[in-house]
Enzyme design. Sequence first.
Site, mmCIF file in Angstrom:
data_model
loop_
_atom_site.group_PDB
_atom_site.id
_atom_site.type_symbol
_atom_site.label_atom_id
_atom_site.label_comp_id
_atom_site.label_asym_id
_atom_site.label_seq_id
_atom_site.Cartn_x
_atom_site.Cartn_y
_atom_site.Cartn_z
ATOM 1 N N THR A 1 -46.033 -25.740 -96.029
ATOM 2 C CA THR A 1 -46.241 -24.596 -95.097
ATOM 3 C C THR A 1 -46.293 -23.444 -95.794
ATOM 4 O O THR A 1 -46.143 -22.444 -95.206
ATOM 5 C CB THR A 1 -45.403 -24.898 -94.003
ATOM 6 O OG1 THR A 1 -43.978 -25.455 -94.617
ATOM 7 C CG2 THR A 1 -46.029 -25.641 -93.045
ATOM 8 N N GLU B 1 -66.493 -48.919 -83.958
ATOM 9 C CA GLU B 1 -66.628 -47.289 -83.770
ATOM 10 C C GLU B 1 -67.097 -47.097 -82.480
ATOM 11 O O GLU B 1 -66.555 -45.993 -81.757
ATOM 12 C CB GLU B 1 -67.388 -46.735 -85.190
ATOM 13 C CG GLU B 1 -66.515 -46.994 -86.291
ATOM 14 C CD GLU B 1 -65.154 -47.022 -86.586
ATOM 15 O OE1 GLU B 1 -64.534 -46.520 -85.825
ATOM 16 O OE2 GLU B 1 -64.523 -47.846 -87.084
ATOM 17 N N HIS C 1 -64.383 -46.977 -79.897
ATOM 18 C CA HIS C 1 -63.631 -45.855 -79.691
ATOM 19 C C HIS C 1 -64.335 -44.730 -79.119
ATOM 20 O O HIS C 1 -63.790 -44.108 -78.466
ATOM 21 C CB HIS C 1 -63.331 -45.396 -81.083
ATOM 22 C CG HIS C 1 -62.356 -46.451 -82.027
ATOM 23 N ND1 HIS C 1 -61.143 -46.675 -81.632
ATOM 24 C CD2 HIS C 1 -62.496 -47.108 -83.158
ATOM 25 C CE1 HIS C 1 -60.456 -47.326 -82.368
ATOM 26 N NE2 HIS C 1 -61.083 -47.588 -83.502
HETATM 27 C C1 NHX Z 1 -59.654 -53.390 -96.197
HETATM 28 N N1 NHX Z 1 -60.144 -51.645 -94.437
HETATM 29 O O1 NHX Z 1 -58.780 -52.761 -96.768
HETATM 30 C C2 NHX Z 1 -60.611 -52.670 -95.456
HETATM 31 C C3 NHX Z 1 -61.504 -51.842 -96.319
HETATM 32 C C4 NHX Z 1 -62.603 -51.959 -88.306
HETATM 33 C C5 NHX Z 1 -64.514 -51.072 -89.316
HETATM 34 N N2 NHX Z 1 -59.609 -54.811 -96.015
HETATM 35 O O2 NHX Z 1 -60.104 -48.557 -87.055
HETATM 36 O O3 NHX Z 1 -61.099 -49.415 -91.957
HETATM 37 O O4 NHX Z 1 -60.574 -53.168 -92.742
HETATM 38 O O5 NHX Z 1 -61.991 -46.832 -86.211
HETATM 39 C C6 NHX Z 1 -55.143 -55.657 -96.004
HETATM 40 C C7 NHX Z 1 -55.634 -56.479 -95.051
HETATM 41 C C8 NHX Z 1 -56.311 -52.002 -94.065
HETATM 42 C C9 NHX Z 1 -54.944 -54.637 -96.004
HETATM 43 C C10 NHX Z 1 -56.353 -55.927 -93.898
HETATM 44 C C11 NHX Z 1 -55.660 -52.404 -95.010
HETATM 45 C C12 NHX Z 1 -57.022 -53.838 -92.887
HETATM 46 C C13 NHX Z 1 -60.614 -48.211 -89.303
HETATM 47 C C14 NHX Z 1 -57.913 -51.886 -92.065
HETATM 48 C C15 NHX Z 1 -62.587 -49.889 -89.624
HETATM 49 N N3 NHX Z 1 -61.637 -47.215 -87.571
HETATM 50 N N4 NHX Z 1 -59.866 -50.757 -91.212
HETATM 51 C C16 NHX Z 1 -60.869 -48.046 -87.868
HETATM 52 C C17 NHX Z 1 -60.673 -49.973 -91.062
HETATM 53 C C18 NHX Z 1 -59.777 -52.140 -93.226
HETATM 54 C C19 NHX Z 1 -57.060 -52.530 -93.023
HETATM 55 C C20 NHX Z 1 -55.874 -53.671 -94.950
HETATM 56 C C21 NHX Z 1 -56.281 -54.588 -93.924
HETATM 57 C C22 NHX Z 1 -63.010 -51.121 -89.623
HETATM 58 C C23 NHX Z 1 -60.922 -49.383 -89.715
HETATM 59 C C24 NHX Z 1 -59.182 -51.188 -92.570
HETATM 60 ZN ZN ZN Z 2 -60.527 -48.460 -85.293
#
Ligand code: NHX
Ligand code: ZN
Length: 625
Positions: A225, A445, A448
Site C-alpha cells: 500500500t 461456470e 456460478h
Molecule cells: C487441478 N484445477 O489442479 C485443476 C487444474 C471446476 C472447472 N486439478 O471454481 O479450476 O480443478 O468457478 C489437487 C486436486 C485445485 C489440487 C484437485 C487444485 C482441484 C475453479 C480446483 C473450475 N471456477 N478448480 C472454479 C477449478 C481445478 C483444484 C487441486 C484440485 C473447474 C475450478 C481447480
Molecule cells: Zn467454481
Amino acid sequence: MSNEEQPKSGFNLFWIYGIIFLFIILSFLFLPERKNGDEISYDKFANELVANNLVKKVNIVNEKLIEVFLNQEGQKLLPAEKKNKTELFGSVYPDYTFKIISGEKFEEFLIQKRIPYEIVERTDYFGSFVSLMLPIAILILISLFFMRRIGASMGGGQIFNIGKSKATLFDEENKINVNFSNVAGLEEAKQEVMEVVEFLKNPKKFTKLGGKMPKGVLLVGPPGTGKTLLAKAVAGEAGVPFFSLSGSDFVEMFVGVGAARVRDLFKTAKEKAPCIIFIDEIDAIGRQRGRGNFTGGNDERENTLNQLLVEMDGFNTDSGVIIMAATNRADILDPALLRPGRFDRQISVDRPELKEREAIFKVHIAKITVSEDVDIAKLAAQTPGFVGADIANVCNEAALIASRKDKDKVSMEDFMQAIDRVLLGLEKKSRVIHPEEKETIAYHEAGHCIAGWYLKYGSPLVKVTIIPRGTALGYALYQPEERIITPYHKLIDEMCVSLAGRAAEEIVFNEISTGALDDLQKVTQKAYAMVSYFGMNEKVGNVSFYDPHSDMALTKPYSDQTAKLIDDEVRKLIDYAYNRVKALLIEKRQQLETIAKALLEKEVLLQSDVENLIGPRLFPTAFAS
Ligand code: NHX
Ligand code: ZN
C-alpha cells in the site's frame, strides 16, 4: 579505495593458508619415499642379495622396515645413477628397503646367515607432526570458510561487522528522490506525516512551548500500500538523512547480535540527527513477547526488542531522530512498543479506494504512452481491492502486452488483459482439455453465472470464461462492491453463488467433480467466520471468537461442546445454501443450458452477452462504482 582492498587481502590470506596446507600434504606424500632406497621383495633379498653375499649390514627400523646396505661387491652391481648417492647431509641412506611383519623371525634369519644388523628405533618426527597438524589445519580452514561466509552475508568482508547495523543510509550523496508528489492516494496519511516533516525542518518551533513531538510513527497497512514510499517521501520532503532497514535485519543466529545492532543503529543515527530511521516489517522483532514461544528459543528476539525499547526511551525528543516503522499487523505487536514515548502515532495506510486508485493509476500511466481510449476512472472501478503495488504491476503488464503486439500505444484492452493477468495469473490457451471435461467446466461456470444473476445480493458479473488461467480451469469474475460491512443476506447469497458450480454439475451430469475445491474452501471459510466470528448463528449466539493473535489450531477459546455446535451449525448453513441454489438452478435450467452452450461456443461471455442471452438482471446493483 581502502574498502576495495579489504576483501582482496582476505582473499590472499585464504590462498596462503591453502598453499601451506597443500605443501604439507605433498611433502608428507613424497619426501619419505625419496629418502629410502628402492623397495625390493623379501624373495629378492634372500635369494639374490644374501645368497650372493652382497649385504654389508641391515637396519631393523621399528620392527617393521628393513634397510639394506650393500657391501662393495653389491655396490658394483647397482645401476650407475644409484651408485654413491648414499651421502646426503651426513646421513647414510640404504640401498634397498623392504617391509616385514615380524622383527623376531627376521632376526633369527639374519643370525643364521651371519649378517650384521642393528635394531633402530626411529621416531618419525615429520610424520607425527603432520598427523597432529592435519586435523588442526582442516579445522582452521573450515572455520575460516564459514567466517568468510557469515562475513559476506552481512555485507562486509569482515567478521567484526557482525554487531553493526545493516541500515542503508540515504543522505546528500545517496539522495532520495521521492517526495509527496510521488505518493498518490494516501491523502490522509500524508496529512498526518506532514507534521513530522514540519518538525524535522524546524524542531524549535514545536519544542519552544514545551510540547513534545512523537518519537515513533507506526505505519500500519496491508502489503503493497506504499508504507515504505511514504516514509521515504517524508525524508525526501524534510531533506534529512534516512536510515532504511528491515526488522529481519536484526535477527541473526548469534546471541546478542540483534541488540548490538540496535545500539549501533541509534548511535549512528544520533550522529546524523536530524534524521529518520525507517524499520520495515517491524513485526519481525516487535511481536508480542512471551507469546507462542513454545520452544523458548526466541529469547534473542526479545532481547532485540528490549534493546529497541530502551533506546527509544533513552533519547529525548529534541535529539531530532524520528523512527518510522511499518507493519501490516499492528495487533500482533508488543503493547510496550505502542506506549506513549515510543510508537505513539499510528497512521493507517489502507487499501486505496476508488478515487485513490484513480490517482495512483494517473501516477503510473504518466510514465507510459497510452492511447486516448484509456479511461482511468473505469480502470479504477475494475480494480477494487488492488493496492498501489498491484496497480503498478497492472500498468507494467499492460505496457508489456502492448509491446508484444508491436503497438505504439497502450490501449484500454491491454489494460483489461493486464488486470486479468494480475488478478488470476497467466492465460493457458494451449492447455489441452477433453471435450467432455470442457462441458463440465462450462456448466460449472454457467451455474456460478446464473446464481449470481438471479440472487438478490449477487455481485454484478464482469465476465464468465472457460479459458484456463493460472490454477483455475474457468472462472466467473464478479465486480466486488466497495463496501465496508456486509449484511447477513449478502453473505448467504455469496455462499450460494460459490456453491452453484458444484450444484450445476450435480443437476446436469448427476455427477460431481474435484473441480469445486476452491469454491468449497471459500464457502467453508465464510461459514465458519459467520458462525464463530460474526455472531450470525442463532444457536451459537452473539459471540465472537475472533482473536488475531492466536493460532486457532492449538488453543480454542471455547469448550468442546461449543466446538461441536459450531461444526454442526456450519454444516447446516452450507447445506441450506447448497439446497437453495440447487433449487434455483433447477428452476432456471433453461437459462443454465443457454449460458453453458454459449460458453462452449464462445469461451468468454461478458455481462452484455449474458444480458442478451437471458435478459437483464432484475435486481438493482447496490453500491455500484
Ligand atoms: C487441478 N484445477 O489442479 C485443476 C487444474 C471446476 C472447472 N486439478 O471454481 O479450476 O480443478 O468457478 C489437487 C486436486 C485445485 C489440487 C484437485 C487444485 C482441484 C475453479 C480446483 C473450475 N471456477 N478448480 C472454479 C477449478 C481445478 C483444484 C487441486 C484440485 C473447474 C475450478 C481447480
Ligand atoms: Zn467454481
